[in-house]
Design an enzyme around this catalytic site. Structure first.
Site, PDB file in Angstrom:
ATOM      1  N   GLY A 194      10.181   8.796  46.197  1.00 49.92           N
ATOM      2  CA  GLY A 194      10.442   8.879  47.419  1.00 49.92           C
ATOM      3  C   GLY A 194      10.387   7.326  48.028  1.00 49.92           C
ATOM      4  CB  SER A 252       8.661  12.179  46.131  1.00 52.16           C
ATOM      5  OG  SER A 252       8.071  11.914  44.954  1.00 52.16           O
ATOM      6  CG  HIS A 286       5.133  11.928  42.064  1.00 52.09           C
ATOM      7  ND1 HIS A 286       3.653  11.619  42.311  1.00 52.09           N
ATOM      8  CD2 HIS A 286       5.779  11.115  42.780  1.00 52.09           C
ATOM      9  CE1 HIS A 286       3.898  10.559  43.326  1.00 52.09           C
ATOM     10  NE2 HIS A 286       5.081  10.437  43.616  1.00 52.09           N
ATOM     11  CB  CYS A 331       1.026   6.518  47.888  1.00 56.76           C
ATOM     12  SG  CYS A 331       1.433   8.172  47.791  1.00 56.76           S
TER      13      CYS A 331
END
Ligand code: PLP
Length: 379
Positions: free
Chosen positions: A69, A197, A199, A322
């Site tokens: 991402g 993204s 994951h 994140c």
């Protein structure tokens, strides 16, 4: 363990890993090689691209595989803005992910761009009137996420894209958190660029893709051999592209899955609110990400609360995981006007497609105990 931190990352689907395995072992060809091994690798890459394109309702040539991402947001924002600068003006909001905020910051610091930051409500919403007021004839790009990763706010991207296009601006959206939960087809959203993204949807960390519409000019961030239609050089990560496509092909239809999990979420929110007086839901009450519920617990120590929950085998995070190991209050909570001290007490619960009602009942019980224990410590 009750894992309720799926917005931070999801476990890799075994099918995705199995599909990737040959491309890490016996089928190790470089997709650019002209021999048979290379042809097979480039065939696998094309199939993976076609799967992602069908899911996004776009052409395969509009899908660029990335390392996730963060890279997708950088390619879309920097790549589009540098190649189509117009009046060097970006429209966005402070509630965006750091990957978006830092890409915009790079445009401002290094390339003389100017930003209009949209006002956000206390639940993270922007209004179409404010978007319209921020747009100018020379606006380069509007970038707003579909669903917020911390508080679950959903932006009306299709309507915002229409406004952006009316002044000739491009529209990018980050659907990293929305994928699998909401309709992310580019035809529904009407965007020029979109970030994914892997994951967050059952593929490995370091996998992802960005949609870049048609023949739009994109200044590449990685210069080299011209792979990925000259938009992202570097030998392609065939295995991770295959894993991403496999994880995507296993996603349920969000039209059914979204409302199903939203029902569990609503029961969870009501149970937390009735069990714990000081629990304050962040983000909107109604239109929100089906699988994200986050609360603040004013007066308690947020870190201790997370530890107490972990001791009870409930795995969650405070705000966004994140932002590598940061203990600062979340920029999203500050942007929606939450006091920094209260923002430090936030706990985000994020569900998966496998989360059960029974797990959520146990999580509410664990949270009630954990809050009681931290309250006793505070007192
Ligand atoms: N955008 C959003 C909304 C996210 O939640 C995240 C990660 O949490 C990212 C971008 C970054 O994605 P990646 O970790 O694949 O770089």
């Amino acid at each position: 363990m009750i894992y309720l931190d799926n917005a931070a990352t999801t476990p890799v689907r075994p099918e995705a890993l199995q599909a990737a395995w040959p491309w890490l072992t016996s089928e190790f060809g470089n997709p650019s090689s002209t021999h048979e091994l290379g042809h097979r690798a480039s065939g696998a890459l094309s199939n993976a691209r076609a799967t992602v394109a069908t899911w996004l309702d776009c052409r395969p040539s509009e899908v660029v595989f990335t390392s996730g991402g963060t890279e997708g947001d950088n390619i879309a924002i920097l790549g589009l803005a540098l190649a189509n600068p117009r009046g060097r003006h970006i429209v966005s909001a402070h509630t965006e992910h750091e990957a978006v905020l830092a890409s915009i910051d790079a445009l401002v610091r290094l390339h003389n761009f100017e930003v209009s930051w949209l006002p956000v409500s206390s639940s993270g919403e922007v209004t179409l009137a404010d978007v319209n007021a921020a747009l100018r004839p020379g606006t380069t790009l509007v970038t707003l996420m579909l669903a917020n990763n911390e508080i679950g706010t959903i932006h009306p991207i299709a309507a915002i894209a229409e406004l952006a296009h009316a002044v000739g601006a491009l529209m990018h959206t980050d659907v990293v958190q929305a994928a699998g939960w909401l309709d992310v087809r580019v035809t529904t959203l009407g965007v020029d660029a979109l970030t994914l993204s892997g994951h967050k949807l059952g593929a490995p960390k370091g996998s992802g893709a960005v949609y870049l519409r048609g023949r739009l000019a994109v200044e590449p961030l990685l210069h080299g051999g011209g792979q990925e239609f000259d938009r992202r050089s570097g030998t392609e990560n065939v295995a991770w592209a295959v894993a991403l496509a496999t994880a995507i092909s296993l996603l349920d239809d969000p039209a059914q899955e979204g409302p199903r999990v939203a029902q569990l979420r609503d029961i969870f929110i009501t149970s937390v609110q009735s069990a714990i007086d000081r629990a304050q839901l962040t983000g909107p009450q109604l239109t929100r990400h089906p699988a994200i519920a986050s609360f603040t617990f004013a007066g308690l120590n947020g870190e201790t609360l997370l530890l107490e929950l972990e001791e009870r085998n409930v795995i969650v995070s405070s705000g966004s995981a994140c932002a590598a190991g940061k203990t600062d209050p979340s920029h999203v909570l500050l942007a929606v006007g939450i006091d920094p001290e209260v923002a430090q007490t936030s706990v985000r619960f994020s569900f998966s497609h496998e989360t059960t009602a029974e797990e959520l009942t146990r999580a509410v019980a664990a949270l009630t105990e954990a809050v009681a224990s931290v309250t006793a410590l505070a007192g």
